[in-house]
Each structure stands twice: as structure tokens, then as C-alpha cells.
Write a protein that holds these residues in place. Structure first.
Motif, PDB file in Angstrom:
ATOM      1  N   LEU A  42       0.829  -1.210   0.000  1.00 43.28           N
ATOM      2  CA  LEU A  42       0.000   0.000   0.000  1.00 43.28           C
ATOM      3  C   LEU A  42       0.859   1.254   0.000  1.00 43.28           C
ATOM      4  O   LEU A  42       0.560   2.225  -0.717  1.00 43.28           O
ATOM      5  CB  LEU A  42      -0.930   0.021   1.215  1.00 43.28           C
ATOM      6  N   PHE A  46       0.612   4.210  -2.790  1.00 44.06           N
ATOM      7  CA  PHE A  46       0.293   5.604  -2.492  1.00 44.06           C
ATOM      8  C   PHE A  46       1.501   6.513  -2.740  1.00 44.06           C
ATOM      9  O   PHE A  46       1.332   7.662  -3.154  1.00 44.06           O
ATOM     10  CB  PHE A  46      -0.251   5.749  -1.072  1.00 44.06           C
ATOM     11  N   ASN A  57       3.544   8.817   1.043  1.00 36.23           N
ATOM     12  CA  ASN A  57       2.290   8.573   1.764  1.00 36.23           C
ATOM     13  C   ASN A  57       2.418   8.983   3.226  1.00 36.23           C
ATOM     14  O   ASN A  57       1.483   9.502   3.816  1.00 36.23           O
ATOM     15  CB  ASN A  57       1.857   7.107   1.613  1.00 36.23           C
ATOM     16  N   TRP A 132      -5.475  11.011  -3.985  1.00 38.43           N
ATOM     17  CA  TRP A 132      -5.545  10.085  -2.850  1.00 38.43           C
ATOM     18  C   TRP A 132      -6.876   9.344  -2.855  1.00 38.43           C
ATOM     19  O   TRP A 132      -6.919   8.136  -2.672  1.00 38.43           O
ATOM     20  CB  TRP A 132      -5.354  10.854  -1.538  1.00 38.43           C
ATOM     21  N   ARG A 133      -7.988  10.082  -3.078  1.00 43.88           N
ATOM     22  CA  ARG A 133      -9.318   9.448  -3.101  1.00 43.88           C
ATOM     23  C   ARG A 133      -9.417   8.408  -4.215  1.00 43.88           C
ATOM     24  O   ARG A 133      -9.938   7.311  -4.003  1.00 43.88           O
ATOM     25  CB  ARG A 133     -10.410  10.501  -3.285  1.00 43.88           C
ATOM     26  N   THR A 135      -7.037   6.748  -5.676  1.00 45.72           N
ATOM     27  CA  THR A 135      -6.191   5.607  -5.330  1.00 45.72           C
ATOM     28  C   THR A 135      -6.879   4.755  -4.273  1.00 45.72           C
ATOM     29  O   THR A 135      -6.905   3.522  -4.365  1.00 45.72           O
ATOM     30  CB  THR A 135      -4.809   6.084  -4.842  1.00 45.72           C
ATOM     31  N   HIS A 136      -7.463   5.416  -3.288  1.00 45.46           N
ATOM     32  CA  HIS A 136      -8.143   4.679  -2.223  1.00 45.46           C
ATOM     33  C   HIS A 136      -9.375   3.947  -2.749  1.00 45.46           C
ATOM     34  O   HIS A 136      -9.644   2.808  -2.351  1.00 45.46           O
ATOM     35  CB  HIS A 136      -8.540   5.615  -1.082  1.00 45.46           C
ATOM     36  N   ASP A 137     -10.120   4.578  -3.636  1.00 45.78           N
ATOM     37  CA  ASP A 137     -11.281   3.907  -4.232  1.00 45.78           C
ATOM     38  C   ASP A 137     -10.853   2.644  -4.972  1.00 45.78           C
ATOM     39  O   ASP A 137     -11.515   1.603  -4.890  1.00 45.78           O
ATOM     40  CB  ASP A 137     -12.023   4.848  -5.184  1.00 45.78           C
ATOM     41  N   ASP A 140      -9.944   0.007  -2.327  1.00 47.06           N
ATOM     42  CA  ASP A 140     -11.171  -0.522  -1.727  1.00 47.06           C
ATOM     43  C   ASP A 140     -11.859  -1.519  -2.667  1.00 47.06           C
ATOM     44  O   ASP A 140     -12.356  -2.551  -2.228  1.00 47.06           O
ATOM     45  CB  ASP A 140     -12.149   0.602  -1.371  1.00 47.06           C
ATOM     46  N   ARG A 152     -10.943  -1.697   8.171  1.00 51.02           N
ATOM     47  CA  ARG A 152     -10.326  -0.559   8.844  1.00 51.02           C
ATOM     48  C   ARG A 152     -10.618  -0.593  10.347  1.00 51.02           C
ATOM     49  O   ARG A 152      -9.743  -0.332  11.169  1.00 51.02           O
ATOM     50  CB  ARG A 152     -10.810   0.754   8.225  1.00 51.02           C
TER      51      ARG A 152
END
Length: 159
Positions: A42, A46, A57, A132-133, A135-137, A140, A152
Motif C-alpha cells: 500500500l 500511495f 504517503n 488520494w481518493r 487511489t483509495h477507491d 477498496d 479498517r
């Protein structure tokens, strides 16, 4: 030269009280190992996503932790980031040199330092948040768990 090969054989010799099956058990079961491997993967992902902003990150997380109405003290921020104060101070120096973070004496206690985002730092975060969003989506969506929020929560419970 023979002694060298004999020594290597002695070093690599399996013992009855530590068979290869134990190594496989640790490989397959060890939460610490799996979390460390996932954390490294991760972090790389990031880091790649945030590279255009000149951030890692870890720097992104530190800066985001400063996005609050009252600048926190180093002593209060370190536990939140799971860092010791010395490591946090050292990690903040590049951000301070870039003018993204300011480190100032605490007006109530000159022995303490307060940390604040600068306008330049806040602007950089505003630019980085959409990346960031996204990448996080994507992360997920790749998780095998049907509920990333539960994952989490489980991780937070361990911290």
C-alpha cells in the motif's frame, strides 16, 4: 575451501525442533507478516500516486493530521501517527524546508513545539486529495472483504 562449504551446510541444516512446516505455518498464519507485506504494498502504491506532488504517503498522512483548527503539539501528534517524537521531528524537517509545515514554539510552554500547515501546504493537500481518493477507491474495490470499513475498524482495534 572445504571448511567454508562445511560451515554453510551446518548453518543451513534443518533441526528437528524447527521443521520447515513451522516456517510454512508462519508464512500462512502470521498476521504481523501479512499486515507488514500489505502495508509495504500500500505504501508503494500511495507513494507512486503522490509522487507528482513531491510527497510520500507518510508525509501526506502527517500533513493531513495537521489539518485542524488548533495546531497540535508534537507530543500529541506522535502517538496518533504511531511515531516517537524524535522520528516525527526528523520526518517533518523536509516538509518544513519546503514551506509546507511550520514548527513553532508553543505560546503556553516554550519547551513544546506546535505544528501547523502553511498556506502552501494546505494548497498542496487540496491538489493531492482527489488523487488520494481515486487511489483509495481503487484499493477498496480490490479488497476481497465486502466491507472495507470493517477491515479498517479491525485494524484500528489492533492499534
Amino acid at each position: 575451501m572445504t571448511d567454508f562449504y562445511v560451515d554453510i551446510n551446518l548453518i543451513t541444516m534443518m533441526r528437528d525442533d524447527l521443521p520447515l512446516s513451522v516456517t510454512h505455518e508462519v508464512r500462512d498464519r502470521c498476521l504481523c507478516l501479512h499486515v507488514q507485506r500489505a502495508a509495504r504494498a500500500l505504501a508503494r502504491r500511495f507513494d507512486t500516486a503522490l509522487r507528482p506532488f513531491g510527497l510520500t504517503n507518510g508525509q501526506y498522512s502527517m500533513m493531513m493530521a495537521l489539518n485542524r483548527p488548533e495546531p497540535p503539539r508534537i507530543v500529541d501528534l506522535a502517538p496518533f501517527l504511531a511515531m516517537d517524537r524524535t522520528t516525527l521531528t526528523a520526518a517533518l524537517k523536509p516538509l518544513e524546508r519546503r514551506g509546507l509545515v511550520s514548527i513553532v514554539p508553543d505560546p503556553k510552554d516554550s519547551r513544546s513545539k506546535r505544528l501547523a500547515l502553511t498556506d502552501k501546504g494546505r494548497s498542496l493537500l487540496v491538489e493531492a486529495v482527489p488523487v488520494w481518493r481515486a487511489t483509495h477507491d481503487a484499493v477498496d474495490a480490490e479488497l476481497a472483504s465486502p466491507d472495507p470499513d470493517q477491515l479498517r475498524a479491525d485494524l484500528r482495534s489492533l492499534a
